[in-house]
Scaffold this motif. Structure first.
Motif, PDB file in Angstrom:
ATOM      1  N   ILE A 119     -51.235  36.876 -19.509  1.00  0.00           N
ATOM      2  CA  ILE A 119     -50.075  36.739 -20.397  1.00  0.00           C
ATOM      3  C   ILE A 119     -49.935  35.301 -20.873  1.00  0.00           C
ATOM      4  O   ILE A 119     -49.602  35.046 -22.044  1.00  0.00           O
ATOM      5  CB  ILE A 119     -48.785  37.229 -19.705  1.00  0.00           C
ATOM      6  CG1 ILE A 119     -48.853  38.740 -19.458  1.00  0.00           C
ATOM      7  CG2 ILE A 119     -47.560  36.881 -20.547  1.00  0.00           C
ATOM      8  CD1 ILE A 119     -47.635  39.318 -18.755  1.00  0.00           C
ATOM      9  N   THR A 122     -52.362  34.852 -23.507  1.00  0.00           N
ATOM     10  CA  THR A 122     -51.894  35.615 -24.667  1.00  0.00           C
ATOM     11  C   THR A 122     -50.898  34.790 -25.478  1.00  0.00           C
ATOM     12  O   THR A 122     -50.910  34.834 -26.718  1.00  0.00           O
ATOM     13  CB  THR A 122     -51.252  36.937 -24.214  1.00  0.00           C
ATOM     14  OG1 THR A 122     -52.219  37.707 -23.491  1.00  0.00           O
ATOM     15  CG2 THR A 122     -50.757  37.747 -25.404  1.00  0.00           C
ATOM     16  N   CYS A 151     -46.594  41.024 -22.509  1.00  0.00           N
ATOM     17  CA  CYS A 151     -47.713  41.842 -22.040  1.00  0.00           C
ATOM     18  C   CYS A 151     -49.008  41.094 -22.320  1.00  0.00           C
ATOM     19  O   CYS A 151     -49.016  40.070 -23.016  1.00  0.00           O
ATOM     20  CB  CYS A 151     -47.721  43.209 -22.740  1.00  0.00           C
ATOM     21  SG  CYS A 151     -47.954  43.128 -24.531  1.00  0.00           S
ATOM     22  N   THR A 152     -50.096  41.577 -21.781  1.00  0.00           N
ATOM     23  CA  THR A 152     -51.388  40.939 -22.020  1.00  0.00           C
ATOM     24  C   THR A 152     -51.869  41.216 -23.442  1.00  0.00           C
ATOM     25  O   THR A 152     -51.363  42.123 -24.122  1.00  0.00           O
ATOM     26  CB  THR A 152     -52.457  41.451 -21.039  1.00  0.00           C
ATOM     27  OG1 THR A 152     -52.734  42.831 -21.336  1.00  0.00           O
ATOM     28  CG2 THR A 152     -52.006  41.300 -19.596  1.00  0.00           C
TER      29      THR A 152
END
Length: 308
Positions: A119, A122, A151-152
């Motif tokens: 994350i 990300t 979220c990823t």
């Protein structure tokens, strides 16, 4: 004589492959895209050449930098070099390919690299996307690019895969590339005997099978579907072997370029670029190029080039 470390040799080879794939994709006179004979009002072929030179020395070091940092630095350097977004999709697609270390396990290593993006990483990639400012990005209820990700990247790409071809590759392990584009490119090289023709053929094939998501974002589903159906028709008319195929090719190119090049099939062009990079990494094509660039279709291509 000083021996060059193996890691440095790998990076040099990756840099050559990245640069070649980007140059080949930009130079091929594909329908609706910028190429040496077709500019947009705010985008020229030379912008893509400069962008290719900007990202190759960075993406070849993706394993050293990490995926997120390599993506961000590539976007930042492109912005410095040309002042606009020429290659965000290419950068996102190339980074996992460059990260993979073993050509024999390329697809598996790419998938693992994507799955391992945290994350925190990300967030860096979201920053890169915002810096690039791609066209047609709206607000989404989940994993919106203008929000802090929770979220990823893989999870975010899965949410976006139905509306974005780049996200689809992350979500399904580049299935369109390995299952469709690579075999089509190989078959077109055998049939046409030249690199430019094979690239254009593969571009048409992918447009026909996967409606371009940049056209979808900018123009809506009707234009995306029509562009796809018309690309299929070009190949059904046996481009480049028959004059009827060339007539369809020219008509579609003209239609895509209407209204200020609004129907630019840019997402498909990104798929072509990564197809070429993966084909180089797999050894399907090699440097120096063993195929002529343009042979047998050169005069026909000139006849269909739009007037600028």
């Amino acid at each position: 004589m000083q021996t060059i470390p193996e890691e440095t040799m790998l990076e040099l080879e990756l840099s050559r492959q990245i640069h070649a794939a980007c140059i080949w994709e930009a130079t091929a006179r594909k329908i609706g895209n910028v190429h040496p004979l077709a500019s947009f009002h705010n985008l020229h072929f030379t912008d893509f050449i400069l962008s290719a030179g900007a990202i190759a020395p960075i993406l070849c070091k993706t394993r050293k930098l990490g995926l997120a940092n390599a993506i961000f630095e590539s976007v930042k350097t492109t912005k410095t070099s040309v002042g606009t977004n020429t290659n965000l999709g290419i950068i996102l697609l190339f980074a996992p390919v460059a990260f993979a270390n073993n050509g024999a396990e390329l697809k598996k290593e790419m998938q693992k690299a994507i799955a391992d993006i945290s994350i925190e990483e990300t967030k860096i990639i979201y920053d890169a996307i915002r810096l690039a400012s791609p066209g047609g990005m709206g607000k989404e209820p989940q994993a919106d690019i203008n929000e802090v990700p929770t979220c990823t990247l893989l999870e975010a790409m899965r949410l976006a895969q139905d509306r974005d071809l780049i996200a689809q590759q992350y979500a399904d392990g580049y299935c369109a590339i390995f299952n469709d584009a690579i075999p089509t490119l190989g078959g077109a090289l055998e049939q046409l005997g030249c690199m430019e023709g094979a690239i254009i053929f593969t571009h048409l094939y992918l447009m026909g099978k996967y409606p371009d998501s940049l056209i979808l974002r900018k123009c809506g589903p009707n234009d995306a579907k029509e562009s796809s159906e018309r690309a299929k028709k070009v190949l059904e008319k046996q481009w480049p072997l028959k004059e009827s195929g060339w007539a369809e090719f020219k008509d579609l190119d003209r239609w895509l370029r209407m209204e200020g090049n609004k129907r630019n099939p840019g997402a498909t062009a990104d798929l072509i670029a990564v197809t070429l990079f993966i084909a180089l990494r797999l050894g399907q094509i090699s440097l120096p190029l063993t195929f002529p660039w343009s042979d047998g279709i050169e005069n026909a291509l000139r006849r269909t080039a739009p007037d600028f």
